[in-house]
Each structure stands twice: as structure tokens, then as C-alpha cells.
Design a protein around this motif. Structure first.
Motif, PDB file in Angstrom:
ATOM      1  N   ARG A 167       0.828  -1.211   0.000  1.00 34.68           N
ATOM      2  CA  ARG A 167       0.000   0.000   0.000  1.00 34.68           C
ATOM      3  C   ARG A 167       0.859   1.257   0.000  1.00 34.68           C
ATOM      4  O   ARG A 167       0.593   2.216  -0.735  1.00 34.68           O
ATOM      5  CB  ARG A 167      -0.937  -0.003   1.217  1.00 34.68           C
ATOM      6  N   THR A 168       1.908   1.248   0.821  1.00 33.86           N
ATOM      7  CA  THR A 168       2.780   2.420   0.900  1.00 33.86           C
ATOM      8  C   THR A 168       3.484   2.677  -0.425  1.00 33.86           C
ATOM      9  O   THR A 168       3.523   3.814  -0.909  1.00 33.86           O
ATOM     10  CB  THR A 168       3.827   2.227   2.011  1.00 33.86           C
ATOM     11  N   VAL A 178      -0.265  -0.306 -13.423  1.00 34.60           N
ATOM     12  CA  VAL A 178      -0.791  -1.405 -14.231  1.00 34.60           C
ATOM     13  C   VAL A 178      -1.077  -2.585 -13.314  1.00 34.60           C
ATOM     14  O   VAL A 178      -0.321  -2.862 -12.381  1.00 34.60           O
ATOM     15  CB  VAL A 178       0.221  -1.816 -15.321  1.00 34.60           C
ATOM     16  N   ASP A 179      -2.166  -3.303 -13.571  1.00 36.18           N
ATOM     17  CA  ASP A 179      -2.521  -4.476 -12.787  1.00 36.18           C
ATOM     18  C   ASP A 179      -2.774  -5.652 -13.731  1.00 36.18           C
ATOM     19  O   ASP A 179      -3.054  -5.457 -14.919  1.00 36.18           O
ATOM     20  CB  ASP A 179      -3.776  -4.201 -11.961  1.00 36.18           C
ATOM     21  N   VAL A 180      -2.652  -6.870 -13.213  1.00 40.21           N
ATOM     22  CA  VAL A 180      -2.929  -8.076 -13.991  1.00 40.21           C
ATOM     23  C   VAL A 180      -4.371  -8.486 -13.738  1.00 40.21           C
ATOM     24  O   VAL A 180      -4.728  -8.877 -12.621  1.00 40.21           O
ATOM     25  CB  VAL A 180      -1.970  -9.224 -13.619  1.00 40.21           C
ATOM     26  N   ALA A 181      -5.185  -8.388 -14.767  1.00 39.51           N
ATOM     27  CA  ALA A 181      -6.616  -8.706 -14.644  1.00 39.51           C
ATOM     28  C   ALA A 181      -6.852 -10.182 -14.909  1.00 39.51           C
ATOM     29  O   ALA A 181      -7.433 -10.580 -15.922  1.00 39.51           O
ATOM     30  CB  ALA A 181      -7.431  -7.845 -15.601  1.00 39.51           C
ATOM     31  N   ASP A 182      -6.362 -11.019 -14.032  1.00 40.58           N
ATOM     32  CA  ASP A 182      -6.517 -12.466 -14.155  1.00 40.58           C
ATOM     33  C   ASP A 182      -6.463 -13.053 -12.750  1.00 40.58           C
ATOM     34  O   ASP A 182      -5.488 -12.848 -12.021  1.00 40.58           O
ATOM     35  CB  ASP A 182      -5.397 -13.057 -15.025  1.00 40.58           C
ATOM     36  N   GLU A 183      -7.489 -13.774 -12.358  1.00 40.42           N
ATOM     37  CA  GLU A 183      -7.566 -14.319 -11.005  1.00 40.42           C
ATOM     38  C   GLU A 183      -6.502 -15.378 -10.736  1.00 40.42           C
ATOM     39  O   GLU A 183      -6.257 -15.738  -9.582  1.00 40.42           O
ATOM     40  CB  GLU A 183      -8.959 -14.912 -10.753  1.00 40.42           C
ATOM     41  N   GLU A 290      -4.072  -4.268 -17.407  1.00 35.14           N
ATOM     42  CA  GLU A 290      -5.016  -3.164 -17.527  1.00 35.14           C
ATOM     43  C   GLU A 290      -4.481  -1.963 -16.765  1.00 35.14           C
ATOM     44  O   GLU A 290      -3.822  -2.111 -15.740  1.00 35.14           O
ATOM     45  CB  GLU A 290      -6.393  -3.550 -16.986  1.00 35.14           C
ATOM     46  N   LEU A 291      -4.753  -0.774 -17.313  1.00 35.40           N
ATOM     47  CA  LEU A 291      -4.352   0.450 -16.641  1.00 35.40           C
ATOM     48  C   LEU A 291      -5.234   0.653 -15.412  1.00 35.40           C
ATOM     49  O   LEU A 291      -6.435   0.379 -15.437  1.00 35.40           O
ATOM     50  CB  LEU A 291      -4.494   1.641 -17.590  1.00 35.40           C
ATOM     51  N   THR A 292      -4.651   1.126 -14.324  1.00 40.47           N
ATOM     52  CA  THR A 292      -5.403   1.292 -13.084  1.00 40.47           C
ATOM     53  C   THR A 292      -4.792   2.410 -12.263  1.00 40.47           C
ATOM     54  O   THR A 292      -3.779   3.014 -12.663  1.00 40.47           O
ATOM     55  CB  THR A 292      -5.402  -0.033 -12.282  1.00 40.47           C
ATOM     56  N   ASP A 293      -5.399   2.696 -11.127  1.00 39.55           N
ATOM     57  CA  ASP A 293      -4.823   3.678 -10.207  1.00 39.55           C
ATOM     58  C   ASP A 293      -4.499   2.995  -8.884  1.00 39.55           C
ATOM     59  O   ASP A 293      -4.744   1.802  -8.709  1.00 39.55           O
ATOM     60  CB  ASP A 293      -5.777   4.862 -10.005  1.00 39.55           C
ATOM     61  N   ALA A 294      -3.946   3.755  -7.945  1.00 41.09           N
ATOM     62  CA  ALA A 294      -3.471   3.167  -6.701  1.00 41.09           C
ATOM     63  C   ALA A 294      -4.595   2.507  -5.912  1.00 41.09           C
ATOM     64  O   ALA A 294      -4.459   1.369  -5.460  1.00 41.09           O
ATOM     65  CB  ALA A 294      -2.789   4.247  -5.859  1.00 41.09           C
ATOM     66  N   ASP A 295      -5.711   3.203  -5.759  1.00 40.71           N
ATOM     67  CA  ASP A 295      -6.815   2.659  -4.956  1.00 40.71           C
ATOM     68  C   ASP A 295      -7.374   1.380  -5.568  1.00 40.71           C
ATOM     69  O   ASP A 295      -7.674   0.417  -4.857  1.00 40.71           O
ATOM     70  CB  ASP A 295      -7.924   3.703  -4.813  1.00 40.71           C
ATOM     71  N   ALA A 296      -7.541   1.364  -6.890  1.00 42.25           N
ATOM     72  CA  ALA A 296      -8.083   0.180  -7.556  1.00 42.25           C
ATOM     73  C   ALA A 296      -7.116  -0.993  -7.468  1.00 42.25           C
ATOM     74  O   ALA A 296      -7.523  -2.145  -7.273  1.00 42.25           O
ATOM     75  CB  ALA A 296      -8.410   0.498  -9.013  1.00 42.25           C
ATOM     76  N   LEU A 297      -5.820  -0.715  -7.604  1.00 44.84           N
ATOM     77  CA  LEU A 297      -4.817  -1.777  -7.521  1.00 44.84           C
ATOM     78  C   LEU A 297      -4.810  -2.397  -6.124  1.00 44.84           C
ATOM     79  O   LEU A 297      -4.775  -3.624  -5.973  1.00 44.84           O
ATOM     80  CB  LEU A 297      -3.439  -1.207  -7.854  1.00 44.84           C
ATOM     81  N   ILE A 298      -4.861  -1.562  -5.098  1.00 47.37           N
ATOM     82  CA  ILE A 298      -4.868  -2.056  -3.727  1.00 47.37           C
ATOM     83  C   ILE A 298      -6.151  -2.822  -3.433  1.00 47.37           C
ATOM     84  O   ILE A 298      -6.139  -3.898  -2.826  1.00 47.37           O
ATOM     85  CB  ILE A 298      -4.694  -0.892  -2.744  1.00 47.37           C
ATOM     86  N   GLU A 299      -7.282  -2.285  -3.868  1.00 44.38           N
ATOM     87  CA  GLU A 299      -8.561  -2.926  -3.595  1.00 44.38           C
ATOM     88  C   GLU A 299      -8.663  -4.277  -4.280  1.00 44.38           C
ATOM     89  O   GLU A 299      -9.236  -5.227  -3.717  1.00 44.38           O
ATOM     90  CB  GLU A 299      -9.709  -2.008  -4.059  1.00 44.38           C
ATOM     91  N   HIS A 300      -8.082  -4.401  -5.471  1.00 38.83           N
ATOM     92  CA  HIS A 300      -8.156  -5.671  -6.204  1.00 38.83           C
ATOM     93  C   HIS A 300      -7.323  -6.752  -5.526  1.00 38.83           C
ATOM     94  O   HIS A 300      -7.725  -7.915  -5.448  1.00 38.83           O
ATOM     95  CB  HIS A 300      -7.675  -5.484  -7.644  1.00 38.83           C
ATOM     96  N   ASN A 301      -6.143  -6.359  -5.025  1.00 41.95           N
ATOM     97  CA  ASN A 301      -5.229  -7.350  -4.475  1.00 41.95           C
ATOM     98  C   ASN A 301      -5.308  -7.472  -2.951  1.00 41.95           C
ATOM     99  O   ASN A 301      -5.038  -8.539  -2.405  1.00 41.95           O
ATOM    100  CB  ASN A 301      -3.788  -6.978  -4.863  1.00 41.95           C
ATOM    101  N   TYR A 302      -5.696  -6.385  -2.262  1.00 37.27           N
ATOM    102  CA  TYR A 302      -5.842  -6.403  -0.821  1.00 37.27           C
ATOM    103  C   TYR A 302      -7.156  -5.718  -0.463  1.00 37.27           C
ATOM    104  O   TYR A 302      -7.165  -4.570   0.005  1.00 37.27           O
ATOM    105  CB  TYR A 302      -4.674  -5.688  -0.136  1.00 37.27           C
TER     106      TYR A 302
END
Length: 306
Positions: A167-168, A178-183, A290-302
């Protein structure tokens, strides 16, 4: 109970020397360097650490036995040797977990706990009338239980520590994320600053565990450029913005992990590095990004802040 004082003092001294002072002396200059430590430097430090601990353990065992004899501790030789061996094993027992390593104080605490509880369990067993061999077996059982308990304790602490670090690092980065959109893929770690971040992902392909490190760097001047015998420029039919884009595929030697680098629309450069050579299908993997932002990346993974 009189034996408790020398056992605690001896264990604390041993943990301080082997768990704190010695690693700082050997690894401190390497880790304090601004440049990333080289594998050869770390290997050299470990090579020095092993014989130093072995020789130091012999002297500390002799000191422990002599001191315990003054307190008329039963089976003082067995107790002294068990104290040193159990404390060293506690300091070196692997507690590293998939979620990362636990707090730095966990290993010294395990070493101190083992250095106190194992010899005390032997002393109490001998005082209860058990043979020294049986007492040593009980001490070994106590050591095994301690390691298992500390591994159980370390797991949630390591996961929480890793989540906080991710998160930090993610919120600190000021470029496009960028995030990996694959479970089937999960974010295993993130390290970086405002200008550069490395996102480490782990996944599975054909029943094998594979991984990829995504380095994002803010750079307005970068242009795709090939280096002779090391990299080549080619055009991807579909980039992160859905349009064709040029990328650089670099591989210093055949059979080593390759790196694919391209520009994300804006000011950010994306480099994808395999952890195992020839394990990624570049076109397929880029399609998962997929392009993403900090909040979305954190929410997806944590998704949980706890």
C-alpha cells in the motif's frame, strides 16, 4: 529456579551476539550501500557468517557449561550445549513465508525463547528423575514445538507487513499503474518510490508456478531502441491502449529470463521481466494487463484494510 538466571543471561548474550551484532557487522556495510547488494557480496557475508557462528558456538558452549557448573545445575554439560545449539537453531530456523518475512524481531525472540525453554525443560526433566537421553528428547520436542508456533505466529504478521508495504509503495508512485486482470495471478510484492516501482506477480501456467516483475518508471524521453546482440525492437499489434505500439525485447543470453519494455501512454515506461526463462507468452500476458490507479490496484489485491 536458581538455574534460570544463568540460562537467561547466556541465551540473551548469545542472541545479541549472533542475532544482532554479528549480522550487522557482516551485512551492515552491504545493506547500507546505496547500490543494490550484489549476490556475490551476500554470498561472501554468509560464507563468513557460518564458520564464525560455528567457532563462536564452541566457545560459548564452554562458557555456558563452566557457568552452569557453578550453580550446580544437573547435567550441566548437556544443558550448556543444548542452550547454545537451540538458540542458534532458533535464530536460523526458516520463518520466511509466501506472504513475505515476518518482523525483524521475530527471529531473535525465537532464538531467546529456544535458548531459555529448551535447557530449562532438560533441567526440569533431569530433576524429575528422567535419564539425560530422555531429557534431551524432551528438549528437542520443545524446540520443534517452538519453531512450529513461531511459524504460525509469523504468517499473519508477514501478510500484514507485506500488505502495508504494498500500500505504501503503490500510493507513493506518481506514474501510471498497471494491474494483472486475471484471477490466476496475484500481486506478491511491491517496492519503489515516487518515480519507480516494481510490482512482483506470481501465477500458474500449465500446472507450473511462474512469475513476472513489472517495473514502472516515469520517463518522458524514452524511445524504443535496440542494442546489438541483446535486444530487438518490434511492433505489438495491441498495446495497453488498444493500439499498435513498439516494444523492446531484451535477452542477454539464450536461456535467461527476457524483458519486454514499452511506453504506456503518458510518461510511464513498463518493463516486464520473466522470473523463469521462456515462461511468458508476451502477447497473452500483455492482454491480461489493464491500466489502473493506486486505490483500484490495492482494492483488487488487498480488499481488506485489516
Amino acid at each position: 529456579m536458581s538455574a534460570l538466571l544463568p540460562v537467561v543471561v547466556l541465551s540473551a548474550t548469545l542472541v545479541a551476539l549472533f542475532g544482532i551484532v554479528l549480522p550487522l557487522l557482516l551485512l551492515g556495510p552491504v545493506l547500507a550501500s546505496r547500490s543494490r547488494p550484489q549476490p556475490q557480496q551476500l554470498l561472501f557475508a554468509v560464507i563468513l557468517l557460518i564458520p564464525t557462528v560455528a567457532i563462536g558456538s564452541v566457545f560459548l558452549s564452554w562458557w555456558a557449561v563452566e557457568w552452569l557448573e557453578r550453580y550446580d545445575v544437573p547435567a550441566s554439560e548437556l544443558v550448556g550445549i543444548a542452550l547454545v545449539v537451540s538458540a542458534v537453531i532458533g535464530l536460523m530456523a526458516p520463518l520466511r513465508l509466501p506472504g513475505g518475512s515476518g518482523p525483524f524481531w521475530l527471529k531473535p525472540l525465537l532464538g531467546l525463547s529456544a535458548g531459555v525453554l529448551v535447557p530449562m525443560s532438560i533441567i526440569w526433566s533431569v530433576q524429575a528423575g528422567l535419564h539425560e537421553v530422555a531429557a534431551a528428547g524432551i528438549g528437542l520436542l520443545v524446540l520443534a514445538v517452538l519453531v512450529v508456533v513461531f511459524r504460525i505466529i509469523a504468517k499473519p504478521l508477514a501478510v500484514r507487513r507485506q500488505a502495508k508495504q504494498v500500500r505504501t509503495s503503490v500510493r507513493r508512485f506518481q506514474g501510471q499503474l498497471v494491474d494483472v486482470a486475471d484471477e490466476a495471478w496475484r500481486l506478491a510484492g511491491a517496492r519503489g518510490d515516487a518515480n519507480r516501482i516494481v510490482l512482483t506477480y506470481s501465477g500458474e501456467a500449465d500446472g507450473k508456478q511462474i512469475g513476472a516483475a513489472l517495473m514502472l518508471k516515469r520517463d518522458m524521453e524514452w524511445v524504443p531502441k535496440a542494442e546489438e546482440n541483446e535486444s530487438a525492437v518490434f511492433e505489438l499489434a495491441r498495446g495497453l491502449n488498444g493500439q499498435p505500439t513498439e516494444a523492446v525485447l531484451a535477452q542477454k543470453q539464450i536461456g535467461t529470463p527476457a524483458t519486454l519494455t514499452m511506453r504506456i501512454p503518458g510518461t510511464t515506461i513498463l518493463s516486464i521481466r520473466e522470473t523463469v526463462a521462456d515462461s511468458l507468452s508476451w502477447v497473452e500476458f500483455i492482454g491480461k494487463l489493464e491500466l489502473t490507479d493506486a486505490d483500484a490496484l490495492i482494492e483488487h489485491n488487498y480488499p481488506s484494510e485489516n
